[in-house]
Design an enzyme around this catalytic site. Structure first.
Site, PDB file in Angstrom:
ATOM      1  N   ASP A  53     -18.042  -3.307   4.405  1.00 12.91           N
ATOM      2  CA  ASP A  53     -16.506  -3.771   4.267  1.00 12.91           C
ATOM      3  C   ASP A  53     -16.394  -4.780   5.671  1.00 12.91           C
ATOM      4  OD1 ASP A  53     -16.459  -3.518   1.463  1.00 12.91           O
ATOM      5  OD2 ASP A  53     -14.302  -2.794   1.440  1.00 12.91           O
ATOM      6  N   GLY A  54     -16.210  -4.510   6.071  1.00 10.19           N
ATOM      7  CA  GLY A  54     -16.402  -4.945   7.171  1.00 10.19           C
ATOM      8  C   GLY A  54     -17.138  -5.873   7.943  1.00 10.19           C
ATOM      9  N   ASP A 154       9.988  -7.237  11.078  1.00  8.43           N
ATOM     10  CA  ASP A 154       8.643  -6.794  12.164  1.00  8.43           C
ATOM     11  C   ASP A 154       7.489  -7.960  11.555  1.00  8.43           C
ATOM     12  OD1 ASP A 154       9.578  -4.774  12.706  1.00  8.43           O
ATOM     13  OD2 ASP A 154       7.852  -3.442  11.856  1.00  8.43           O
ATOM     14  N   GLY A 166      -5.739  -3.373   0.064  1.00  7.51           N
ATOM     15  CA  GLY A 166      -5.781  -3.512   1.558  1.00  7.51           C
ATOM     16  C   GLY A 166      -4.578  -2.827   2.133  1.00  7.51           C
ATOM     17  N   TYR A 167      -4.201  -3.254   3.307  1.00  6.12           N
ATOM     18  CA  TYR A 167      -3.097  -3.249   3.931  1.00  6.12           C
ATOM     19  C   TYR A 167      -1.865  -3.611   3.155  1.00  6.12           C
ATOM     20  CZ  TYR A 167       0.171  -3.583   8.149  1.00  6.12           C
ATOM     21  OH  TYR A 167       1.544  -3.479   8.652  1.00  6.12           O
ATOM     22  N   ASN A 168      -2.239  -4.637   1.725  1.00  7.76           N
ATOM     23  CA  ASN A 168      -0.553  -5.121   1.386  1.00  7.76           C
ATOM     24  C   ASN A 168      -0.557  -3.951   0.629  1.00  7.76           C
ATOM     25  OD1 ASN A 168       0.202  -7.186  -0.296  1.00  7.76           O
ATOM     26  ND2 ASN A 168      -0.719  -6.058  -1.934  1.00  7.76           N
ATOM     27  N   LYS A 169      -1.680  -3.101  -0.179  1.00  9.79           N
ATOM     28  CA  LYS A 169      -1.457  -2.074  -0.997  1.00  9.79           C
ATOM     29  C   LYS A 169      -0.747  -1.383  -0.484  1.00  9.79           C
ATOM     30  CE  LYS A 169      -3.281   1.329  -4.443  1.00  9.79           C
ATOM     31  NZ  LYS A 169      -2.860   3.090  -3.405  1.00  9.79           N
ATOM     32  N   ALA A 189       8.468  -4.546   7.212  1.00 11.92           N
ATOM     33  CA  ALA A 189       9.942  -3.702   7.261  1.00 11.92           C
ATOM     34  C   ALA A 189      10.740  -4.826   7.771  1.00 11.92           C
ATOM     35  CB  ALA A 189       9.466  -3.248   9.032  1.00 11.92           C
TER      36      ALA A 189
END
Length: 268
Positions: A53-54, A154, A166-169, A189
Site C-alpha cells: 500500500d505504501g 495532541d 488505518g490510523y483513524n481506526k 487526545a
C-alpha cells in the site's frame, strides 16, 4: 487480445533492482495482452505499482493524483492490503482483469488540503496535524464558516473512507464505505474538562462542508503535518482548509474484492 481503451502501462517500482525480475515478467504479460510498457508515466493509461500500500500511495502522489488513468497495485509478498489488488504469483487473476474489453473501474475520493491559502495538495488516505513540541495544540475548528469547537489536544486527523481503516481506526474512528464521499474528522487526545470542551468523537463531513482549522498563534507550535505517508514542513502555519476534492482516483474493480472483502480479510 485486449480491446479496451487502455493501451499503455507504466510500472512504478521504487525498489529498483529488488523487483527487476518481477518488473520484466509483468511487462511481458501486459505486452501479450496488447498493453505496452512506456518509459514516462505521463504517457501511461495504466500506472502499476510494485509493492504494498505504501508503494501504491507513492505512485499516486508522484504522478500528481492523475484522474485520467487507472492505478493498480501488484504485491510481491503475502500480506493483505487495502489498495493493492493483485499478486505477481497469481498472474491469472491479473490477466483476466486486464483482458476485459472494457476495464471496470471504481473511484476513490481524495482530500484537498490548503495551508495558509497556498496551492492545494491532495491525499488518498489521510491528513494529520499535531503539535511538534511536548505540549497540546489549540485551534478553532470551523465547519463551513461556523465555529464548531475550540480544540485543545495532541492534534486532528482527517481521513478519506479508504483511509478510515488505518490510523483513524486505531483512534476509535469508524470504517466508512468508499461509496460515501465524505471525510472523517478524528481527534488525537483532546483535552476535555471545565475549561476545554470538544465533541469527543469522530464525525463525518460531506463534500459541501469544508473543514477549516485556525491555529492559535499565541505560542509557536510549528505543527507537524502529513499527507498520506509524506510529511509537510510549513513553519508558520496559521490556517488549514480540508475538503473532499472533485478529483477521483480510478482503480480496477474486481469481483469478490470490494472494500468490504478487504476489511474482512484484514480485521476478521
Amino acid at each position: 487480445m485486449n480491446n479496451n481503451i487502455y493501451k499503455t502501462v507504466y510500472f512504478f517500482a521504487p525498489h529498483g533492482e529488488e523487483t527487476r525480475e518481477v518488473h520484466d515478467e509483468l511487462s511481458d504479460i501486459f505486452s501479450r495482452h496488447g498493453i505496452e510498457e512506456v518509459a514516462a508515466s505521463d504517457d501511461a493509461d495504466i500506472i502499476a505499482s510494485i509493492g504494498g500500500d505504501g508503494e501504491f500511495l507513492q505512485s499516486v502522489r508522484k504522478n500528481n493524483f492523475r484522474d485520467d488513468c487507472v492505478y493498480l497495485g501488484i504485491a510481491v509478498d503475502d500480506a493483505n492490503y487495502f489498495y493493492v489488488d493483485f499478486h505477481y504469483r497469481d498472474i491469472k487473476t491479473l490477466e483476466e482483469a486486464i483482458d476485459q474489453d472494457n476495464l471496470d473501474v471504481r473511484n476513490y475520493p481524495l482530500l484537498e488540503v490548503s495551508i495558509n491559502d497556498n496551492k492545494p495538495s491532495y491525499c488518498l488516505n489521510e491528513f494529520t496535524l499535531r503539535s511538534s513540541i511536548v505540549k497540546t495544540i489549540k485551534m478553532d475548528v470551523y465547519i463551513n464558516d461556523f465555529l464548531f469547537e475550540q480544540f485543545n489536544g495532541d492534534g486532528i486527523l482527517v481521513a478519506t473512507p479508504t483511509g478510515s481503516t488505518g490510523y483513524n481506526k486505531s483512534l476509535g474512528g469508524s470504517v466508512i464505505d468508499p461509496l460515501i464521499h465524505a471525510m472523517q474528522v478524528t481527534e488525537l487526545a483532546s483535552v476535555n474538562n471545565n475549561t476545554h470542551r470538544t465533541l469527543g468523537t469522530s464525525f463525518l463531513l460531506n463534500k459541501e462542508r469544508p473543514l477549516t482549522l485556525l491555529i492559535d498563534k499565541n505560542l509557536d507550535y510549528y505543527p507537524i503535518m502529513s499527507l498520506d505517508n509524506e510529511a509537510i514542513s510549513v513553519r508558520n502555519t496559521e490556517k488549514v482548509e480540508v475538503s473532499i476534492s472533485d478529483k477521483l482516483i480510478k482503480t480496477l474493480k474486481l469481483k469478490d474484492n470490494t472494500f468490504w472483502h478487504k476489511a474482512q480479510r484484514n480485521f476478521l
